[in-house]
Design a protein around this motif. Structure first.
Motif, mmCIF file in Angstrom:
data_model
loop_
_atom_site.group_PDB
_atom_site.id
_atom_site.type_symbol
_atom_site.label_atom_id
_atom_site.label_comp_id
_atom_site.label_asym_id
_atom_site.label_seq_id
_atom_site.Cartn_x
_atom_site.Cartn_y
_atom_site.Cartn_z
ATOM 1 N N GLY A 45 -20.329 -4.965 -17.114
ATOM 2 C CA GLY A 45 -20.601 -6.274 -17.701
ATOM 3 C C GLY A 45 -19.454 -7.252 -17.541
ATOM 4 O O GLY A 45 -19.461 -8.330 -18.135
ATOM 5 N N ASN A 46 -18.456 -6.913 -16.740
ATOM 6 C CA ASN A 46 -17.273 -7.772 -16.568
ATOM 7 C C ASN A 46 -17.551 -8.983 -15.698
ATOM 8 O O ASN A 46 -18.321 -8.912 -14.749
ATOM 9 N N ARG A 47 -16.875 -10.063 -16.025
ATOM 10 C CA ARG A 47 -16.875 -11.258 -15.185
ATOM 11 C C ARG A 47 -15.507 -11.459 -14.540
ATOM 12 O O ARG A 47 -15.352 -12.258 -13.637
ATOM 13 N N GLU A 48 -14.527 -10.729 -15.043
ATOM 14 C CA GLU A 48 -13.175 -10.781 -14.509
ATOM 15 C C GLU A 48 -12.570 -9.384 -14.626
ATOM 16 O O GLU A 48 -12.816 -8.674 -15.589
ATOM 17 N N MET A 49 -11.804 -9.003 -13.619
ATOM 18 C CA MET A 49 -11.123 -7.707 -13.637
ATOM 19 C C MET A 49 -9.691 -7.924 -13.164
ATOM 20 O O MET A 49 -9.337 -9.023 -12.734
ATOM 21 N N GLY A 50 -8.888 -6.885 -13.242
ATOM 22 C CA GLY A 50 -7.507 -7.005 -12.819
ATOM 23 C C GLY A 50 -7.081 -5.817 -11.986
ATOM 24 O O GLY A 50 -7.682 -4.749 -12.044
ATOM 25 N N ILE A 51 -6.028 -6.036 -11.204
ATOM 26 C CA ILE A 51 -5.446 -4.970 -10.402
ATOM 27 C C ILE A 51 -3.963 -4.909 -10.723
ATOM 28 O O ILE A 51 -3.303 -5.948 -10.895
ATOM 29 N N ILE A 52 -3.452 -3.704 -10.849
ATOM 30 C CA ILE A 52 -2.042 -3.468 -11.156
ATOM 31 C C ILE A 52 -1.498 -2.589 -10.042
ATOM 32 O O ILE A 52 -2.044 -1.518 -9.770
ATOM 33 N N ILE A 53 -0.429 -3.044 -9.380
ATOM 34 C CA ILE A 53 0.184 -2.318 -8.283
ATOM 35 C C ILE A 53 1.625 -2.037 -8.656
ATOM 36 O O ILE A 53 2.330 -2.938 -9.117
ATOM 37 N N GLY A 54 2.075 -0.800 -8.463
ATOM 38 C CA GLY A 54 3.432 -0.475 -8.855
ATOM 39 C C GLY A 54 4.100 0.552 -7.963
ATOM 40 O O GLY A 54 3.443 1.314 -7.259
ATOM 41 N N VAL A 55 5.432 0.525 -8.001
ATOM 42 C CA VAL A 55 6.276 1.528 -7.345
ATOM 43 C C VAL A 55 7.316 1.978 -8.366
ATOM 44 O O VAL A 55 7.551 1.302 -9.369
ATOM 45 N N TYR A 56 7.945 3.108 -8.108
ATOM 46 C CA TYR A 56 9.005 3.577 -8.990
ATOM 47 C C TYR A 56 10.209 2.640 -8.899
ATOM 48 O O TYR A 56 10.491 2.097 -7.825
ATOM 49 N N PRO A 57 10.941 2.445 -10.003
ATOM 50 C CA PRO A 57 12.149 1.616 -9.955
ATOM 51 C C PRO A 57 13.114 2.127 -8.876
ATOM 52 O O PRO A 57 13.313 3.329 -8.729
ATOM 53 N N GLY A 58 13.645 1.194 -8.111
ATOM 54 C CA GLY A 58 14.544 1.540 -7.017
ATOM 55 C C GLY A 58 13.851 1.623 -5.675
ATOM 56 O O GLY A 58 14.503 1.576 -4.645
ATOM 57 N N GLU A 59 12.520 1.747 -5.672
ATOM 58 C CA GLU A 59 11.761 1.751 -4.425
ATOM 59 C C GLU A 59 11.237 0.346 -4.161
ATOM 60 O O GLU A 59 11.091 -0.458 -5.070
ATOM 61 N N LYS A 60 10.931 0.067 -2.913
ATOM 62 C CA LYS A 60 10.452 -1.260 -2.525
ATOM 63 C C LYS A 60 9.318 -1.091 -1.521
ATOM 64 O O LYS A 60 9.400 -0.233 -0.638
ATOM 65 N N ALA A 61 8.266 -1.876 -1.667
ATOM 66 C CA ALA A 61 7.114 -1.783 -0.770
ATOM 67 C C ALA A 61 6.607 -3.172 -0.416
ATOM 68 O O ALA A 61 6.667 -4.092 -1.230
ATOM 69 N N THR A 62 6.124 -3.307 0.801
ATOM 70 C CA THR A 62 5.429 -4.516 1.246
ATOM 71 C C THR A 62 3.957 -4.142 1.367
ATOM 72 O O THR A 62 3.603 -3.231 2.114
ATOM 73 N N VAL A 63 3.123 -4.855 0.611
ATOM 74 C CA VAL A 63 1.730 -4.455 0.428
ATOM 75 C C VAL A 63 0.772 -5.574 0.838
ATOM 76 O O VAL A 63 1.038 -6.746 0.590
ATOM 77 N N SER A 64 -0.343 -5.189 1.430
ATOM 78 C CA SER A 64 -1.451 -6.106 1.696
ATOM 79 C C SER A 64 -2.679 -5.554 0.981
ATOM 80 O O SER A 64 -2.952 -4.352 1.046
ATOM 81 N N ILE A 65 -3.395 -6.442 0.284
ATOM 82 C CA ILE A 65 -4.530 -6.037 -0.537
ATOM 83 C C ILE A 65 -5.727 -6.924 -0.219
ATOM 84 O O ILE A 65 -5.587 -8.143 -0.121
ATOM 85 N N GLU A 66 -6.884 -6.304 -0.079
ATOM 86 C CA GLU A 66 -8.151 -7.030 0.024
ATOM 87 C C GLU A 66 -9.125 -6.399 -0.958
ATOM 88 O O GLU A 66 -9.257 -5.176 -1.003
ATOM 89 N N ILE A 67 -9.790 -7.233 -1.748
ATOM 90 C CA ILE A 67 -10.785 -6.734 -2.697
ATOM 91 C C ILE A 67 -12.131 -7.324 -2.307
ATOM 92 O O ILE A 67 -12.264 -8.540 -2.163
ATOM 93 N N TRP A 68 -13.110 -6.435 -2.153
ATOM 94 C CA TRP A 68 -14.449 -6.808 -1.727
ATOM 95 C C TRP A 68 -15.457 -6.455 -2.807
ATOM 96 O O TRP A 68 -15.321 -5.427 -3.460
ATOM 97 N N MET A 69 -16.459 -7.295 -2.981
ATOM 98 C CA MET A 69 -17.529 -7.037 -3.929
ATOM 99 C C MET A 69 -18.846 -6.961 -3.160
ATOM 100 O O MET A 69 -19.050 -7.747 -2.215
ATOM 101 N N ALA A 70 -19.695 -6.051 -3.548
ATOM 102 C CA ALA A 70 -21.013 -5.951 -2.930
ATOM 103 C C ALA A 70 -21.743 -7.264 -3.139
ATOM 104 O O ALA A 70 -21.810 -7.774 -4.261
ATOM 105 N N ALA A 71 -22.229 -7.842 -2.080
ATOM 106 C CA ALA A 71 -22.929 -9.136 -2.156
ATOM 107 C C ALA A 71 -24.346 -8.944 -2.697
ATOM 108 O O ALA A 71 -24.924 -7.882 -2.590
ATOM 109 N N SER A 72 -24.870 -10.013 -3.254
ATOM 110 C CA SER A 72 -26.246 -9.928 -3.766
ATOM 111 C C SER A 72 -27.227 -10.449 -2.773
ATOM 112 O O SER A 72 -26.952 -11.053 -1.827
#
Length: 112
Positions: A85-112
């Protein structure tokens, strides 16, 4: 055009850096990033991740409850995750302290 399997992109970011040193941050690292995105009720979403280092990914509902979680992703996906029943959601991305990452994200929703 496919009758089933159509999809709509709801969020995209390329080259996001997670884990940068920042003396003003708690713990001195910006090792967690959060983003919200709009969704439609009763659909499913899929999150595609590409990263140079393993990252942890969590998907949250409007009320903050965990909808899905996956650890140590370098290249892969999370989902399908029902939007319920959500109209909004969230994404949380993390790494351990001291580590570093370069990330690319795509979020897709099933179309109606």
């Amino acid at each position: 055009m496919a009758v089933f399997g159509g999809r709509e992109q709801v969020f995209s970011i390329e080259g996001l850096i997670i884990g940068e040193f920042d003396p003003s941050a708690d713990g001195f690292y910006r090792n967690v990033k959060t983003f919200s995105f709009k969704v439609k009720k009763r659909k499913t979403i899929r999150i595609d991740i590409r990263s140079d280092m393993p990252v942890d990914v969590a998907v949250a509902n409007e009320n903050g409850a965990n909808a899905s979680y996956k650890q140590a992703i370098k290249e892969g996906s999370v989902g399908p995750v029902p939007t319920g029943g959500n109209r909004e959601m969230g994404i949380i991305i993390g790494v351990y302290p001291g580590e570093k990452a370069t990330v690319s994200i795509e979020i897709w929703m099933a179309a109606s």
